[in-house]
Scaffold this active site. Structure first.
Site, PDB file in Angstrom:
ATOM      1  N   SER A   9       0.855  -1.187   0.000  1.00 39.70           N
ATOM      2  CA  SER A   9       0.000   0.000   0.000  1.00 39.70           C
ATOM      3  C   SER A   9       0.890   1.236   0.000  1.00 39.70           C
ATOM      4  O   SER A   9       1.653   1.456   0.948  1.00 39.70           O
ATOM      5  CB  SER A   9      -0.877   0.006   1.256  1.00 39.70           C
ATOM      6  N   HIS A  34      -1.434  -1.406  -4.118  1.00 35.56           N
ATOM      7  CA  HIS A  34      -2.693  -1.061  -3.440  1.00 35.56           C
ATOM      8  C   HIS A  34      -2.739   0.455  -3.228  1.00 35.56           C
ATOM      9  O   HIS A  34      -1.805   1.052  -2.699  1.00 35.56           O
ATOM     10  CB  HIS A  34      -2.725  -1.794  -2.097  1.00 35.56           C
ATOM     11  N   ASP A  36      -4.916   3.591  -1.632  1.00 35.07           N
ATOM     12  CA  ASP A  36      -5.969   3.910  -0.666  1.00 35.07           C
ATOM     13  C   ASP A  36      -6.551   5.292  -0.930  1.00 35.07           C
ATOM     14  O   ASP A  36      -5.914   6.311  -0.648  1.00 35.07           O
ATOM     15  CB  ASP A  36      -5.384   3.850   0.747  1.00 35.07           C
ATOM     16  N   MET A  38      -9.159   8.058   0.036  1.00 34.93           N
ATOM     17  CA  MET A  38      -9.968   8.463   1.203  1.00 34.93           C
ATOM     18  C   MET A  38     -10.544   9.857   0.966  1.00 34.93           C
ATOM     19  O   MET A  38      -9.873  10.716   0.391  1.00 34.93           O
ATOM     20  CB  MET A  38      -9.100   8.483   2.461  1.00 34.93           C
ATOM     21  N   HIS A  67      -8.601   0.924  -3.568  1.00 34.41           N
ATOM     22  CA  HIS A  67      -9.486   0.747  -2.412  1.00 34.41           C
ATOM     23  C   HIS A  67     -10.192   2.074  -2.150  1.00 34.41           C
ATOM     24  O   HIS A  67      -9.571   3.024  -1.672  1.00 34.41           O
ATOM     25  CB  HIS A  67      -8.603   0.311  -1.231  1.00 34.41           C
ATOM     26  N   MET A  69     -12.280   4.274  -0.149  1.00 33.76           N
ATOM     27  CA  MET A  69     -12.870   4.546   1.167  1.00 33.76           C
ATOM     28  C   MET A  69     -13.572   5.893   1.062  1.00 33.76           C
ATOM     29  O   MET A  69     -13.156   6.896   1.654  1.00 33.76           O
ATOM     30  CB  MET A  69     -11.760   4.548   2.233  1.00 33.76           C
ATOM     31  N   MET A 138     -11.219  -5.704   6.325  1.00 37.01           N
ATOM     32  CA  MET A 138     -10.410  -4.700   7.025  1.00 37.01           C
ATOM     33  C   MET A 138     -10.006  -5.280   8.373  1.00 37.01           C
ATOM     34  O   MET A 138     -10.865  -5.692   9.157  1.00 37.01           O
ATOM     35  CB  MET A 138     -11.199  -3.406   7.252  1.00 37.01           C
ATOM     36  N   ASP A 176      -6.378  -6.322   4.977  1.00 39.42           N
ATOM     37  CA  ASP A 176      -5.822  -4.973   4.879  1.00 39.42           C
ATOM     38  C   ASP A 176      -5.797  -4.311   6.254  1.00 39.42           C
ATOM     39  O   ASP A 176      -6.849  -4.071   6.851  1.00 39.42           O
ATOM     40  CB  ASP A 176      -6.693  -4.164   3.900  1.00 39.42           C
ATOM     41  N   GLY A 198       1.313  -1.913   4.255  1.00 40.59           N
ATOM     42  CA  GLY A 198       1.796  -0.538   4.107  1.00 40.59           C
ATOM     43  C   GLY A 198       3.027  -0.315   4.951  1.00 40.59           C
ATOM     44  O   GLY A 198       4.163  -0.428   4.490  1.00 40.59           O
TER      45      GLY A 198
HETATM   46  C1  DX5 Z   1      -6.101   1.676   5.931  1.00 39.08           C
HETATM   47  C2  DX5 Z   1      -5.799   1.314   4.498  1.00 39.08           C
HETATM   48  C3  DX5 Z   1      -4.685   0.360   4.360  1.00 39.08           C
HETATM   49  C4  DX5 Z   1      -3.390   0.839   4.924  1.00 39.08           C
HETATM   50  C5  DX5 Z   1      -2.678  -0.338   5.451  1.00 39.08           C
HETATM   51  O1  DX5 Z   1      -7.232   2.425   5.987  1.00 39.08           O
HETATM   52  O2  DX5 Z   1      -6.916   0.753   3.851  1.00 39.08           O
HETATM   53  O3  DX5 Z   1      -4.528  -0.091   3.028  1.00 39.08           O
HETATM   54  O4  DX5 Z   1      -2.549   1.464   3.982  1.00 39.08           O
HETATM   55  O5  DX5 Z   1      -1.546   0.098   6.064  1.00 39.08           O
HETATM   56  P1  DX5 Z   1      -0.810  -0.736   7.176  1.00 39.08           P
HETATM   57  O6  DX5 Z   1      -0.304  -1.967   6.509  1.00 39.08           O
HETATM   58  O7  DX5 Z   1       0.274   0.202   7.583  1.00 39.08           O
HETATM   59  O8  DX5 Z   1      -1.786  -1.018   8.262  1.00 39.08           O
HETATM   60 ZN    ZN Z   2      -6.484  -0.264   1.814  1.00 40.80          ZN
END
Ligand code: DX5
Ligand code: ZN
Length: 225
Positions: A9, A34, A36, A38, A67, A69, A138, A176, A198
């Site tokens: 990520s 990946h 993210d 948001m 992804h 969100m 999640m 994730d 990530g």
């Molecule tokens: C969190 C994201 C993840 C995040 C994971 O809201 O959806 O994809 O980047 O990061 P780590 O691996 O650091 O928890």
């Molecule tokens: Zn994610």
């Protein structure tokens, strides 16, 4: 365990040299990237949009696992498809018309995924599972990188695997949040087929390439019953 995909990520990556870090993880065997997205509404944070997906598309051939969100993701599906996303994941909590959204993604020729927050029961998948390519569990509350894995989610992954197996379709089961070499073997043994990581990759002192290889080694010897 062969066939498990690792999806770094980029949320935790050093964005001043995105093309370099993507090349590094790709060279170390990353399977997907990946991304993210948001919106500051569905989750209490703001990150990337279409321009980053378009930039990634120009620097890598790896599948882009996007992804979303965001609230009302249907507003942006086409834009993300045009930017070069390969897989679009929407949250069941953000989609009252989930069936329509999933079919819209597939109509555009993309893989469609559904994500579930930690407190959302697996029963939310019941009616949509036959239509999706991917389920994302999640394992932290979405919004931030670097959070601690919620242990109880391991059991949820196991039950999700049971639902997918009962259906008999090749649906990817992605986890994730807080994933790293410590918990990856248990997650893979529970039936996860895609590991998003990530912080454990991009904040590792040994650097992203070595961290990714370490994650891969951690799951190599896992055997599924
Ligand atoms: C969190 C994201 C993840 C995040 C994971 O809201 O959806 O994809 O980047 O990061 P780590 O691996 O650091 O928890
Ligand atoms: Zn994610």
């Amino acid at each position: 365990m062969k066939g498990v995909r690792i999806a770094p990520s980029i949320l935790s990556a050093d964005l001043t040299c995105l093309s370099q870090v993507v090349a590094e993880v790709a060279g170390a065997g990353a399977d997907w990237i990946h991304v993210d997205v948001m919106d500051g509404h569905f989750v209490p944070n703001l990150t990337f949009g279409m321009p980053i997906v378009a930039a990634l598309r120009r620097i890598t051939r790896l599948p882009l696992d996007v992804h979303l969100m965001i609230e009302a993701p249907e507003r942006y599906l086409e834009a993300f498809a045009r930017a070069g996303a390969d897989r679009l994941i929407v949250h069941v909590e953000a989609c009252p018309h989930l069936h329509r959204v999933i079919h819209e993604i597939r109509r555009m020729g993309l893989r469609a995924g559904v994500a579930l927050n930690p407190a959302t029961p697996l029963s939310a998948l019941e009616e949509i599972l036959p239509d999706v390519d991917q389920v994302l569990i999640m394992t932290v509350n979405p919004g931030f990188g670097g959070q601690a894995f919620i242990e109880r989610m391991l059991e949820k992954v196991r039950r999700a695997r049971g639902m997918i197996d009962a259906l008999g379709r090749p649906i990817e089961l992605e986890v994730d949040g807080g994933v790293g070499p410590g918990n990856a073997p248990a997650l893979v043994a529970a039936g996860a087929t895609v590991l998003v990581a990530g912080a454990s990759i991009f904040e590792a002192p040994e650097g992203p390439a070595e961290a990714l290889r370490r994650l891969r080694r951690a799951i190599e010897s896992v055997h599924i019953e």
